[in-house]
Design an enzyme around this catalytic site. Structure first.
Site, short mmCIF file in Angstrom:
data_model
loop_
_atom_site.label_atom_id
_atom_site.label_comp_id
_atom_site.label_asym_id
_atom_site.label_seq_id
_atom_site.Cartn_x
_atom_site.Cartn_y
_atom_site.Cartn_z
N GLU A 25 0.92 -1.33 -0.17
CA GLU A 25 0.45 -0.08 0.30
C GLU A 25 1.05 0.88 0.04
O GLU A 25 0.28 2.00 -0.91
CB GLU A 25 -1.38 0.29 1.24
CG GLU A 25 -1.81 1.21 1.73
CD GLU A 25 -2.62 1.18 2.16
OE1 GLU A 25 -3.67 1.82 2.94
OE2 GLU A 25 -2.15 0.75 3.58
N GLU A 33 -5.90 -5.54 1.02
CA GLU A 33 -6.91 -6.01 1.76
C GLU A 33 -8.10 -7.06 2.04
O GLU A 33 -8.04 -7.73 2.49
CB GLU A 33 -7.01 -4.67 2.60
CG GLU A 33 -6.20 -3.62 2.95
CD GLU A 33 -6.80 -2.09 2.99
OE1 GLU A 33 -5.60 -1.21 3.59
OE2 GLU A 33 -7.17 -1.71 2.47
N LEU A 36 1.02 -1.42 7.60
CA LEU A 36 0.43 -0.99 8.79
C LEU A 36 -1.16 -0.15 8.68
O LEU A 36 -1.07 0.72 8.97
CB LEU A 36 1.50 -0.03 9.78
CG LEU A 36 1.17 -0.06 11.13
CD1 LEU A 36 1.23 -0.88 12.43
CD2 LEU A 36 2.33 1.20 11.68
#
Length: 407
Positions: free
Chosen positions: A162, A344, A183
């Protein structure tokens, strides 16, 4: 004792020492934040790693762990357990090592100082499109820690994160592709709200080996979720929990802070077919489409297929909300085009399906969607199989109106 070091900030890490290194290795340095961190030790060979693991097992048995039937992560997935194969075992060793480092960073009392230093330097990177999504200092450091670990493993050809605009080509010979959110939920750290790391592992596509580096890195990263060979998340909370699947169920391991080992605490997790909890920011109720409002109204009143009144539980941390849903059932959702498919939605949907649940965009299975962009966004509904099926039956559950709020 190993530490995370900076010219101005010191991150003590009493849990994670390198017993195999009488002289500490040279730390890696992140110039953006003037932060240094130690990489995991490189393995000269798998036989050497296996010998070290066996020594650890012998010591644990002598201490009584073996008699109590406790199983560490590396034991459980190794030749005496799931036997995921030498290459994947080495990769997992480096991933879990990196996540221990991140767990120490997240728990450090010096995070606020790091944030102030980053603000002064004006550091930014990655694919963020708004102030809300701009990488935070720990996002970038966590990304560097994982990248270093994957490089040292020798088992990864591509890392797609990401925090990076494009995938990073690491090694021509690495058999695996790793996609990740290093994170998730980092903006909650100052309030001590749980955060997490999400990762997925694919096989490298050898038919792309002759393509230009940039092209083969991207195409390897855009594989369908059905092709995942492993996926997991690490929850950084009151306990540090690594939950993973290798295609034969979903299992969770809790970090033993006295030994630095992840210990099997939740074998073969099964999401209840129905839950009694929904997790969503329902302050946005009036922005939702009619179908989603009808579904929430129905289950809150106990008039759905499961004749009990549902309760709302919402942390606004994807890994934390999903972890609770894995254990208790129900639905964790974000009805907007907000969460990323590649690193995700796909890994978490894989874990849900391996535990008997489901991941959906409100109309179809997440794992059936072919990604077309690295940072592709979509609505995400995760949880109990019967709850997701009931939700989908309402039809119009994807929120297409975004009035500009941040949360």
């Amino acid at each position: 004792m190993q530490q995370l070091l900076s010219p101005t900030i010191s991150y003590p890490s009493p849990l994670f020492h390198l017993t195999s290194h009488p002289f500490p290795p040279k730390p890696h340095f992140c110039p953006t934040h003037r932060l240094s961190f130690y990489p995991p030790p490189k393995m000269a060979s798998f036989s050497g790693f296996l010998a070290k693991s066996q020594m650890g097992m012998t010591a644990a048995a002598a201490a009584g762990d073996g008699a109590n039937g406790f199983s560490s992560l590396m034991d459980y997935v190794g030749k005496g357990g799931l036997d995921v194969g030498d290459d994947l075992l080495v990769l997992l060793y480096h991933i879990q090592f990196a996540c221990k480092r991140i767990a120490a960073l997240v728990a450090s009392p010096f995070n606020s100082a790091l944030g102030k230093h980053s603000a002064l330097t004006g550091a930014t990177s990655g694919a963020a499109a708004s102030d809300r999504d701009k990488p935070k200092p720990l996002d970038i450091v966590a990304n560097e820690i994982i990248l270093s670990s994957l490089r040292n493993s020798g088992k990864v050809s591509v890392m797609a994160s990401e925090e990076d605009d494009a995938p990073i080509w690491i090694n021509d010979d690495g058999p695996f592709v790793v996609v990740l959110d290093p994170l998730d939920g980092s903006r909650n750290i100052d309030a001590s709200i749980p955060t997490g790391t999400i990762f997925g592992v694919y096989n490298r596509l050898p038919e792309l080996d002759n393509q230009p580096t940039e092209e083969k890195a991207l195409l390897n990263s855009l594989q369908s979720g059905r092709k995942l060979v492993a996926a997991g998340y690490v929850l950084y909370s009151s306990a540090t929990i690594l939950c993973a699947s290798f295609g034969s169920g979903t299992h969770a391991f809790t970090l033993d802070r006295s030994t630095g080992d992840f210990i099997l605490t939740h074998p073969s997790i099964r999401i209840p077919p129905q839950g009694q909890i929904y997790s969503v920011n329902d302050a946005r109720y009036f922005d939702w489409p009619e179908g989603l409002r009808q579904y929430i109204d129905t289950v809150r009143q106990g008039k759905g297929k499961f004749p009990k009144k549902y309760s709302a539980r919402y942390i606004c941390s994807l890994v934390a909300d999903f972890h609770r849903t894995m254990l208790y059932g129900g639905i964790a959702m974000n009805p907007r085009d907000h969460l990323r498919l590649v690193y995700e939605a796909n890994p978490l949907s894989y874990l849900a399906e391996q535990a008997g649940g489901k991941g959906s965009d409100g109309k179809r299975s997440i794992l059936s969607i072919q990604p077309v962009k690295l940072h592709q966004r979509l609505p995400l509904f995760l949880g109990s199989l019967e709850d997701i099926d009931e939700l989908e039956s309402y039809g119009d559950v994807q929120q297409k109106v975004n009035p500009g709020y941040e949360v």
